[in-house]
Write an enzyme that holds these catalytic residues in place. Structure first.
Site, PDB file in Angstrom:
ATOM      1  N   GLN A  32     -27.249   2.699  32.424  1.00 16.49           N
ATOM      2  CA  GLN A  32     -26.513   1.728  31.617  1.00 16.49           C
ATOM      3  C   GLN A  32     -26.753   0.315  32.132  1.00 16.49           C
ATOM      4  O   GLN A  32     -26.037  -0.171  33.006  1.00 16.49           O
ATOM      5  CB  GLN A  32     -25.016   2.055  31.614  1.00 16.49           C
ATOM      6  CG  GLN A  32     -24.270   1.198  30.624  1.00 16.49           C
ATOM      7  CD  GLN A  32     -22.823   1.614  30.462  1.00 16.49           C
ATOM      8  OE1 GLN A  32     -22.355   2.576  31.034  1.00 16.49           O
ATOM      9  NE2 GLN A  32     -22.112   0.851  29.665  1.00 16.49           N
ATOM     10  N   PHE A  33     -27.737  -0.358  31.549  1.00 14.10           N
ATOM     11  CA  PHE A  33     -28.069  -1.714  31.987  1.00 14.10           C
ATOM     12  C   PHE A  33     -26.931  -2.689  31.726  1.00 14.10           C
ATOM     13  O   PHE A  33     -26.828  -3.727  32.382  1.00 14.10           O
ATOM     14  CB  PHE A  33     -29.367  -2.203  31.343  1.00 14.10           C
ATOM     15  CG  PHE A  33     -29.228  -2.666  29.926  1.00 14.10           C
ATOM     16  CD1 PHE A  33     -29.023  -4.011  29.651  1.00 14.10           C
ATOM     17  CD2 PHE A  33     -29.298  -1.769  28.867  1.00 14.10           C
ATOM     18  CE1 PHE A  33     -28.893  -4.453  28.340  1.00 14.10           C
ATOM     19  CE2 PHE A  33     -29.172  -2.196  27.560  1.00 14.10           C
ATOM     20  CZ  PHE A  33     -28.968  -3.538  27.295  1.00 14.10           C
ATOM     21  N   THR A  34     -26.023  -2.365  30.801  1.00 14.77           N
ATOM     22  CA  THR A  34     -24.940  -3.295  30.484  1.00 14.77           C
ATOM     23  C   THR A  34     -23.951  -3.464  31.632  1.00 14.77           C
ATOM     24  O   THR A  34     -23.113  -4.370  31.580  1.00 14.77           O
ATOM     25  CB  THR A  34     -24.185  -2.879  29.209  1.00 14.77           C
ATOM     26  OG1 THR A  34     -23.620  -1.583  29.393  1.00 14.77           O
ATOM     27  CG2 THR A  34     -25.111  -2.884  27.999  1.00 14.77           C
TER      28      THR A  34
END
Length: 151
Positions: free
Chosen positions: A80-82
């Site tokens: 999850q890059f967010t």
């Protein structure tokens, strides 16, 4: 080296892509993993060992004293890059600190393989794909961990 993880203790969880279940577990952890531009293999190993060693499952006395291995749990790991969304300026998150996919994917895979090497059953989502993650929090217990030991 600032790998970030949100670890949620769950009674069950699954991830679907286009309606197809690609990963599913019973009791254990959902781990949302964010990789920064500064991360390396040592950070992935550190975080995997920390997750495997967390003692957030109750013992016979009701105290959080057992690890996921002792509890017989599994891990659902989702990239999850967010987790690197920066909202300090404005309202739309910026992702400048997030690793590019070609750097993040090998470190995500390293994290997963290290958990497996430590004896855990690990299911995964699909890297760089829109996913639906369903989970039932147990507790709820949610722990934030990073390789820089900020929290």
């Amino acid at each position: 080296m600032i790998l970030r993880a949100v670890v949620q203790r769950v009674s069950r969880a699954r991830v679907t892509v286009g309606g197809e279940v690609v990963g599913q577990i019973g009791p254990g952890y959902v781990v949302l993993l964010g990789v920064s531009r500064e991360d390396d293999e040592a950070a992935a190993d550190y975080l995997a060992e920390k997750v495997a060693g967390l003692r957030v499952f109750e013992d016979e006395e009701g105290k959080m004293n057992r690890s996921i291995q002792e509890a017989g749990g599994a891990v659902l790991a989702v990239s999850q890059f967010t987790l690197y969304g920066d909202v300090r300026r404005g309202r739309r998150p910026g992702f400048d600190r997030a690793a590019r996919p070609e750097q993040a994917e090998p470190l995500y895979r390293r994290f997963v393989e290290r958990l497996r090497a430590l004896g855990l059953h690990v299911e995964t989502g699909r890297f760089q794909t829109h996913m639906e993650v369903e989970l039932v929090n147990d507790g709820p217990v949610t722990i934030l961990i990073d390789s820089e030991k900020t929290f």
